[in-house]
Design an enzyme around this catalytic site. Sequence first.
Site, short mmCIF file in Angstrom:
data_model
loop_
_atom_site.label_atom_id
_atom_site.label_comp_id
_atom_site.label_asym_id
_atom_site.label_seq_id
_atom_site.Cartn_x
_atom_site.Cartn_y
_atom_site.Cartn_z
N LYS A 95 0.82 -1.21 0.00
CA LYS A 95 0.00 0.00 0.00
C LYS A 95 0.86 1.27 0.00
O LYS A 95 2.07 1.22 0.26
CB LYS A 95 -0.94 -0.03 1.21
N TYR B 110 -12.46 -2.55 -3.85
CA TYR B 110 -13.02 -2.69 -2.50
C TYR B 110 -14.55 -2.62 -2.51
O TYR B 110 -15.15 -2.24 -1.50
CB TYR B 110 -12.45 -1.61 -1.59
N PHE C 287 -15.88 3.15 6.68
CA PHE C 287 -14.50 3.50 6.36
C PHE C 287 -14.20 3.52 4.86
O PHE C 287 -13.07 3.76 4.46
CB PHE C 287 -13.52 2.57 7.09
N ARG D 275 -1.41 -14.26 4.65
CA ARG D 275 -2.15 -13.62 5.75
C ARG D 275 -1.38 -13.75 7.08
O ARG D 275 -1.41 -12.85 7.91
CB ARG D 275 -3.57 -14.20 5.86
N THR E 24 -5.32 -7.24 10.57
CA THR E 24 -5.66 -6.02 9.81
C THR E 24 -5.27 -4.77 10.57
O THR E 24 -4.73 -3.83 9.99
CB THR E 24 -7.19 -5.99 9.53
N ARG F 124 2.65 -6.12 9.21
CA ARG F 124 1.89 -4.97 9.73
C ARG F 124 2.44 -4.50 11.08
O ARG F 124 2.47 -3.30 11.35
CB ARG F 124 0.40 -5.31 9.81
N ASN G 79 -2.16 0.32 6.60
CA ASN G 79 -1.68 -0.92 7.23
C ASN G 79 -0.75 -1.73 6.32
O ASN G 79 -0.70 -2.94 6.40
CB ASN G 79 -2.87 -1.75 7.75
N HIS H 98 -2.20 -5.46 1.61
CA HIS H 98 -3.47 -6.16 1.47
C HIS H 98 -3.17 -7.57 0.98
O HIS H 98 -2.23 -7.76 0.21
CB HIS H 98 -4.38 -5.46 0.45
N GLU I 54 -9.61 -10.99 -7.32
CA GLU I 54 -8.65 -9.90 -7.18
C GLU I 54 -7.51 -10.01 -8.18
O GLU I 54 -7.05 -9.01 -8.71
CB GLU I 54 -8.11 -9.88 -5.74
P1 CMP Z 1 -7.52 -4.56 3.56
O1 CMP Z 1 -7.07 -5.96 3.85
O2 CMP Z 1 -6.87 -3.88 2.41
O3 CMP Z 1 -9.10 -4.57 3.31
C1 CMP Z 1 -9.91 -3.45 3.58
C2 CMP Z 1 -9.18 -2.38 4.32
O4 CMP Z 1 -10.00 -1.42 4.96
C3 CMP Z 1 -8.37 -2.97 5.42
O5 CMP Z 1 -7.26 -3.68 4.86
C4 CMP Z 1 -8.04 -1.74 6.27
O6 CMP Z 1 -6.86 -1.08 5.81
C5 CMP Z 1 -9.23 -0.81 5.99
N1 CMP Z 1 -10.06 -0.61 7.18
C6 CMP Z 1 -10.29 0.57 7.80
N2 CMP Z 1 -11.11 0.42 8.84
C7 CMP Z 1 -11.43 -0.90 8.91
C8 CMP Z 1 -12.22 -1.68 9.79
N3 CMP Z 1 -12.89 -1.14 10.81
N4 CMP Z 1 -12.31 -3.02 9.55
C9 CMP Z 1 -11.66 -3.58 8.51
N5 CMP Z 1 -10.89 -2.88 7.64
C10 CMP Z 1 -10.75 -1.55 7.84
#
Ligand code: CMP
Length: 140
Positions: free
Chosen positions: A10, A50, A58, A86, A92, A103, A113, A116, A127
């Site tokens: 990212k 997304y 968010f 993962r 996350t 992370r 973060n 992905h 994806e």
């Molecule tokens: P990612 O795995 O890229 O998938 C969705 C992204 O939304 C996640 O990583 C986070 O960076 C972002 N995000 C922000 N707030 C939240 C939340 N409350 N729960 C999950 N993902 C979140």
Amino acid sequence: ATERTLSIIKPDAVAKNAIGDIIARFEKAGLQVVAAKMMHLSEEKAGGFYAEHKERPFFKDLVGFMTSGPVVVQVLEGEGAIAKNRELMGATNPKEAAPGTIRADFAETIDANAVHGSDSPESAEREISYFFGNDEICPR
Ligand code: CMP
């Protein structure tokens, strides 16, 4: 079984010059990069990626962040690649990520973060084809 998963480094991690460190973790764990490109996502491309989060509070911030700078999109291949990636990424929310995970080491907030990774075989398939044509994937 051998699987493929989509990984995105990212904008926060790209800005920190951590591309190489992150890819080294994938390679050291036995995953192979079989496709890769750097791109600056448009709002449309990030929002489509997304789409499942469209109704989440968010979503707007997520798309804003993912379009804030270039990302590196890769296809990783290997034994159990989806779960392995993962595991390498950690939770996350970086504050909940286990020590030694990407992370935990490279990210501070849930929005920024660092990485992905696909969360299931179904999302991996969607994806990967969202970013790569078959002719852009180079199995070894
Ligand atoms: P990612 O795995 O890229 O998938 C969705 C992204 O939304 C996640 O990583 C986070 O960076 C972002 N995000 C922000 N707030 C939240 C939340 N409350 N729960 C999950 N993902 C979140």
